[in-house]
Write an enzyme that holds these catalytic residues in place. Structure first.
Site, PDB file in Angstrom:
ATOM      1  N   GLY A 112      17.458  -6.324  -0.577  1.00 46.72           N
ATOM      2  CA  GLY A 112      16.950  -7.323  -1.456  1.00 46.72           C
ATOM      3  C   GLY A 112      16.351  -8.698  -0.681  1.00 46.72           C
ATOM      4  N   CYS A 113      15.465  -8.862  -2.315  1.00 43.86           N
ATOM      5  CA  CYS A 113      14.844 -10.159  -1.105  1.00 43.86           C
ATOM      6  C   CYS A 113      15.080 -10.933  -0.479  1.00 43.86           C
ATOM      7  CB  CYS A 113      14.244 -11.070  -2.114  1.00 43.86           C
ATOM      8  SG  CYS A 113      15.163 -11.096  -4.084  1.00 43.86           S
ATOM      9  N   TYR A 114      15.940 -11.761  -0.881  1.00 42.38           N
ATOM     10  CA  TYR A 114      16.594 -13.002   0.313  1.00 42.38           C
ATOM     11  C   TYR A 114      16.829 -11.974   1.289  1.00 42.38           C
ATOM     12  CZ  TYR A 114      17.117 -16.766  -3.253  1.00 42.38           C
ATOM     13  OH  TYR A 114      17.032 -17.404  -4.502  1.00 42.38           O
ATOM     14  N   THR A 137      15.795  -9.827   3.256  1.00 45.96           N
ATOM     15  CA  THR A 137      14.531  -9.534   3.819  1.00 45.96           C
ATOM     16  C   THR A 137      14.183 -10.663   4.485  1.00 45.96           C
ATOM     17  OG1 THR A 137      14.475  -7.486   2.122  1.00 45.96           O
ATOM     18  CG2 THR A 137      12.367  -8.261   4.127  1.00 45.96           C
TER      19      THR A 137
END
Length: 340
Positions: free
Chosen positions: A149-151, A153
Site C-alpha cells: 500500500g502507499c502509506y 511504502t
C-alpha cells in the site's frame, strides 16, 4: 528487442491511468488489453487527455481467454477482484496486483481487516509482499506480486532497516501520515459531495486503518520481541503525494546522525531511495511525478528521540511505479526503465 504482452485490469482509476502512462513509455512493453466495466468501448484518453495520441486498445470487459495472449496482468481493481482473476492464471502468466489482495500472508488477517473472505487462499503461497528495495532478491520466485500500500511504502522503507539493526526502540513508534485525496480513488468525490474536500484536512481510520495490517506483518519479520506502533492517516486537499512523519526513540548511545548514516549505507545502491541533507525539511513537491522515496532524518529537542520524514508520490512509488519497478526486477530490465 524482447517485448512483454500486458493486460491492465482496472485501467481507468487513478492508479490504472498512471500505470498506463508509465507502460506506454516502456520499450519492452506491448499493451494488448485495457479492461474495465462501465467504461467498455471508450478510449482511455476519455479519462486522461495526456493519452490522446498514444496507440492504445479500446477498453474491453475482461475475459479469461485474453490470458492466453499476455505475459503480465496488472490489476488495479477493488479489493477481492484480483483474487477471482487469479483462479484463471496460466503457467505463462504473472500477476502484479496493485490492490490489497495478496499483501497479507494470513487469510484470517485479510478477513479481519478487509471484512471479506479471501477467495484464493491457495494462491497466497504463490505470492510475495513485494516492497522492491527489501524483497528484490526473491521476486522472481513468485507468480503473484502483491505490491504494498502507499502509506506502508513510505513508512516501511525508512523503518525496517532501523528495526532490523536495533538502532531504535521497538516501542512507542508514532507515525503521522498525510495523503493527497487521489489515494482514496475516484469515489472520494461522491463521498465528500457535501463536504469541503478541497480546502480541509481530515483524519480517518484512527487506530484501525487497514494498512496497520501490513505494517504489523512486515515489522514482525524483523522484530523478535514485542513492538508497538501507532499509525494515523490524514486526507489533505492536494491531489497526490504522501508525507509520513515518524517519531522514534533511539537505542542507547545512538544519535540522529548515526541513524542518517546507517540508512544511507543500507540504500546506497537503490536508485529510487533518495536522502535530503541531515535535518532538512522536505515536501511532497520534491517527489511528485517520480518513483522516488525521499527520506530526511532530523534531530529533536530530546537527545534520545528523532524524527524521520518520508515523502512519496502515492500514485507512482505508492502504486503503479512500484508495480513497474517490480516487473523490471523480475525480467532483468534496468530497474529504472520507464520510470525516469
Amino acid at each position: 528487442m524482447r517485448k512483454l504482452n500486458v493486460l491492465v485490469a482496472g485501467s481507468t482509476g487513478y492508479i490504472g491511468i498512471q500505470l498506463v502512462k508509465l507502460l506506454v513509455k516502456h520499450q519492452n512493453v506491448n499493451i494488448m488489453y485495457l479492461c474495465g466495466n462501465s467504461s467498455v468501448g471508450k478510449d482511455i484518453s476519455f479519462f486522461d487527455k495526456d493519452l490522446k495520441h498514444k496507440k492504445l486498445p479500446k477498453i474491453v470487459k475482461f475475459n479469461k481467454s485474453y490470458l492466453n495472449k499476455v505475459d503480465i496482468i496488472f490489476t488495479a481493481l477493488p479489493n477481492g477482484e484480483a483474487q477471482l482473476l487469479s483462479h484463471h492464471l496460466l503457467k505463462k502468466n504473472r500477476l502484479i496486483d496493485l490492490a490489497a489482495d495478496f499483501r497479507l500472508e494470513d487469510p484470517k488477517e485479510y478477513k479481519r481487516w478487509y471484512k471479506i473472505n479471501h477467495q484464493a487462499k491457495y494462491n497466497i503461497k504463490n505470492s510475495i509482499y513485494a516492497l522492491p528495495e527489501i524483497r528484490k532478491k526473491h521476486l522472481k520466485n513468485y507468480k503473484i506480486i502483491g505490491c504494498p500500500g502507499c502509506y506502508p511504502t513510505s513508512i516501511l522503507l525508512p523503518l525496517l532497516p532501523l528495526l532490523k539493526k536495533k538502532l531504535i526502540s521497538q516501542k512507542n513508534i508514532i507515525i503521522d501520515s498525510k495523503s493527497g485525496y487521489s489515494g482514496a480513488g475516484r469515489g472520494i468525490h461522491k463521498r465528500y459531495a457535501n463536504k469541503n474536500l478541497y480546502e480541509s484536512l481530515s483524519v480517518y481510520g484512527i487506530g484501525w486503518h487497514r494498512h496497520n495490517s501490513e505494517i504489523h506483518q512486515e515489522i514482525a519479520k524483523v522484530c523478535k520481541k514485542k513492538f508497538e506502533f501507532s499509525f494515523t492517516p490524514h486526507l489533505t486537499p492536494m491531489f497526490r503525494g504522501i508525507l509520513s512523519t515518524i517519531y522514534l526513540e533511539t537505542s542507547k548511545n545512538i544519535n540522529a546522525k548515526k541513524i542518517f548514516n546507517s540508512l544511507k549505507k543500507v540504500y546506497r545502491k537503490d536508485f529510487f531511495i533518495r536522502f535530503a541533507k541531515f535535518n532538512k525539511p522536505i515536501s511532497t513537491n520534491d517527489v511528485i511525478n517520480t518513483n522516488n522515496c525521499l527520506i530526511s532524518v532530523c534531530e529533536s529537542k530530546y537527545h534520545n528521540k528523532i524524527i524521520i520524514l518520508s515523502a512519496i508520490d502515492n500514485l507512482i512509488k505508492g502504486g503503479s511505479g512500484q508495480g513497474l519497478q517490480n516487473m523490471n526486477i523480475i525480467y532483468n530490465f534496468p530497474e529504472s526503465r520507464g520510470l525516469k
